[in-house]
Scaffold this active site. Structure first.
Site, short mmCIF file in Angstrom:
data_model
loop_
_atom_site.label_atom_id
_atom_site.label_comp_id
_atom_site.label_asym_id
_atom_site.label_seq_id
_atom_site.Cartn_x
_atom_site.Cartn_y
_atom_site.Cartn_z
N CYS B 98 0.87 -1.17 0.00
CA CYS B 98 0.00 0.00 0.00
C CYS B 98 0.92 1.22 0.00
O CYS B 98 1.96 1.21 0.64
CB CYS B 98 -0.86 -0.03 1.26
SG CYS B 98 -1.98 1.37 1.35
N GLU B 206 -6.67 12.02 -4.71
CA GLU B 206 -6.95 13.39 -4.27
C GLU B 206 -6.24 14.41 -5.17
O GLU B 206 -5.06 14.25 -5.49
CB GLU B 206 -6.47 13.55 -2.82
CG GLU B 206 -7.11 14.70 -2.09
CD GLU B 206 -6.92 14.60 -0.58
OE1 GLU B 206 -7.82 14.12 0.11
OE2 GLU B 206 -5.85 15.01 -0.10
N HIS B 399 3.84 7.51 7.90
CA HIS B 399 3.13 7.29 6.63
C HIS B 399 1.82 8.05 6.54
O HIS B 399 1.24 8.16 5.48
CB HIS B 399 2.90 5.81 6.39
CG HIS B 399 1.68 5.23 7.05
ND1 HIS B 399 1.40 5.39 8.38
CD2 HIS B 399 0.67 4.48 6.54
CE1 HIS B 399 0.27 4.77 8.65
NE2 HIS B 399 -0.20 4.22 7.57
#
Lengths: 144, 476
Positions: B98, B206, B399
């Site tokens: 991820c 985004e 993160h």
């Protein structure tokens, strides 16, 4: 959710990043069924679902807790590859071998508003045991 | 948690000395406030990690650490294969590789403003997001093998992206050592229709505005100016990674006794790096990394297509692509000696400092871009790797913000629709298939990412370069 201890019921419990699923019921099988409803409820409101599709599940494990993780992971796999959400379950367990039927419906994003995909069942807070009042509890945290 | 459990080494470094079965100290980077706000479970999980065989130096937690499973989220631990070191499926997590990829658009916010709604719609139509979404790519056996072996390089060969993208991705877009034959038919089945999908939960695409620059020099190298528009993609290896994690976690739990590994928590299940099981996991996990890299590459392509419908003449180049759930073989200096170590980063970003040989030429002087995702409606940050991060935590940084509130609490406290309207009033457009999903990801359900990033900066884990504010958020 139902707060009556002897009636089969499910609940969620807190985990900071993810979410805990728990089933409590008079029998081990029902506790597994209820915990699976709790898992469905992580994704959507089970009351929004119908039960038109049927999936058979079989799994086994060296102990009851591992069997519970396998059960939940098996459901996550079936939900993922068939695009299903399960409303209810019927579980039979004998000698740490589980046979079950899951009743559900194809995901309708508009209708079910699925909040989150479940990645897998974890061993965190994993417990399967018979409580002092004789009822069974099955729980773990699922990663979302 | 209670700060008196720690020895404070410096302003941001808190140490738990080895006790019981701990082989090394446990170290948390935080200030007193962040440490107090952390769950006591982080302490338990980090000290458990410190008991694992072959762990080197210390078990580290980043400033955004929170209660995970086995490892804390925000955990970093390195293992020496020559000292019986292990690899842990829980130490990588279910969402293998991820990560975050940020694209530079070259657009100014003023140029975007009149087209905001249209761009939100175009992106939402083009990039599949949320539960049950499928991509338009369907992988047969051969294509699956190519994807698991080649990662973003494979995606490029299929026409998704541009050759120059690869140098700005960790591992140049292709994780070496992937062994697809250890990826089961079930993991493949879960993935075959999921390429190029965002997923759900905290994953998003985004559109952001560069709101603030902290380091002009590095920002210039990164191609960032105030009011520039950038696009960030946060997602991972989808169903394939989840299934690999699930299967190996179980196998490692059941094999621990065989390898004489005492597990303080079953979730920490691991196998010696030199064992067949350890090697099989590494091969499968690396294939999972390639899946995530290919996925972000395809989403980049879809993003470019969506943006081109409104801005046909702009070019979307990569700033960088980082992964924050991995175990990677790296060279680190231990007691003056160069060692090959397997570094687990569970919810932590690699942050190589200036001069590191694995960095693309363009970033060699300033260090690696470290991309820190915010939560919906809050700022994200771009940092850069530092020299001292190598000594602090094997060149690692935080993160993201980390959750402050559980999903259950969040969905009780907020309504998705109200949140969307409130964010719209602030100029932030949200597109999501699930209003309940939006409620669970409410901005206030997360810690203040600004505080987390400040500590990462003060601790020398990485240096602040720029702050990004959301303009459009496609929420999975």
């Amino acid at each position: 959710m139902n707060s009556e201890p002897t009636t089969p019921h499910w609940e969620h419990f807190e985990h900071q990043a993810d979410i805990g699923i728990r089933g409590i019921a008079p029998t081990l099988e029902q506790a597994f069924e209820q915990a699976a409803v709790a898992m469905t409820a992580v994704v959507t409101d089970p009351d929004l679902l119908t039960a038109s599709k049927v999936v058979s599940i079989h799994c086994e494990a060296p102990d009851t807790e591992l069997l519970f993780v396998n059960w939940i992971n098996e459901l996550i796999y079936q939900m993922s590859v068939h695009g299903l959400l399960f409303k209810r379950y019927q579980v039979f367990i004998k000698n740490d071998t589980l046979s079950a039927t899951a009743f559900g419906v194809a995901v309708d994003r508009q209708k079910h508003q699925p909040a989150v995909e479940i990645k897998g069942a974890t061993f965190t807070e994993l417990r399967v045991y018979q409580q002092a009042d004789g009822t069974w509890l099955a729980q773990c945290v699922v990663d979302v | 948690m209670d700060t008196s459990q720690f020895i404070q080494r410096d302003e941001t470094c808190w140490e738990i000395q080895p006790k019981g079965a701990m082989r090394v100290p446990a170290i948390i980077y935080a200030d007193a406030q962040l440490l107090q706000d952390m769950d006591q479970k982080v302490y338990e999980q980090l000290t458990n990690v410190a008991t694992l065989p072959g762990i080197v130096e210390a078990a580290y937690a980043m400033p955004d650490a929170n209660w995970g499973y086995g490892f804390p989220i925000g955990g970093v631990a390195a293992f020496d294969p020559d000292q019986g070191g292990v690899v842990s499926a829980g130490g990588v997590g279910f969402d293998i590789s991820c990560g975050v990829r940020t694209l530079l658009t070259g657009l100014n916010i003023a140029e975007l403003q009149p087209h905001k709604q249209a761009l939100a719609d175009a992106l939402y139509r083009k990039v599949p997001a949320g539960v049950g979404s499928k991509g338009k790519i369907h992988l047969n056996h051969k294509a699956m093998h190519g994807m698991l072996t080649g990662g973003a390089q494979w995606a490029l060969d299929q026409g998704y992206g541009e050759p120059q993208d690869l140098e700005r991705i960790e591992e140049h877009g292709c994780m070496a050592g992937a062994e697809p034959h250890y990826v089961t038919p079930r993991a493949r089945e879960r993935q075959k229709d999921e390429m190029g999908t965002l997923g759900s939960g905290n994953h998003y695409l985004e559109v952001q505005r560069v709101a603030e620059i902290f380091d002009q020099n590095v920002a210039k190298t990164f191609g960032l100016r105030v009011d520039d528009v950038v696009i960030s993609i946060h997602c991972g290896s989808r169903g394939l990674g989840h299934q690999i994690g699930t299967e190996f976690l179980k196998e490692m739990v059941m094999s621990a006794a065989q390898y004489q590994i005492v597990l303080p928590d079953r979730e920490l299940a691991c196998a010696p790096l030199n064992s067949p099981l350890g090697k099989h996991y590494l091969g499968a996990m690396r294939a999972g990394i390639n899946c995530a890299l290919a996925n972000r590459q395809i989403i980049t392509h879809l993003t470019r297509q969506a943006v081109a419908t409104l801005f046909p003449n702009i070019h979307l180049g990569l700033l960088y692509d980082v992964s924050h759930n991995t175990c990677k073989l790296e060279q680190h200096m231990i007691d003056g000696q160069r060692k090959s170590l397997f570094v687990h980063r569970k919810g932590a970003t690699r942050a190589f400092g200036p001069g590191h040989p694995d960095l693309p030429t363009v970033y060699k002087e300033v260090g690696q871009p470290v991309l820190i995702g915010g939560s919906m409606g809050t700022s994200s940050y771009v940092l850069c790797g530092t020299k001292e991060s190598e000594q602090r935590a094997f060149s690692s940084a935080c993160h993201g913000a980390g959750r402050a509130m559980s999903r259950t609490q969040a969905s009780k406290q907020w309504q998705g629709r109200t949140l969307v309207d409130k964010l719209a009033a602030q100029g932030i457009i949200i597109r999501s298939p699930s209003m309940r999903g939006v409620a669970e990801e409410a901005p206030l359900a997360y810690k203040d990412v600004g505080a987390v990033v400040d500590i990462a900066d003060r601790a020398g884990l990485a240096r602040k370069v720029a702050r990004l504010e959301p303009v459009i958020c496609i929420k999975g």
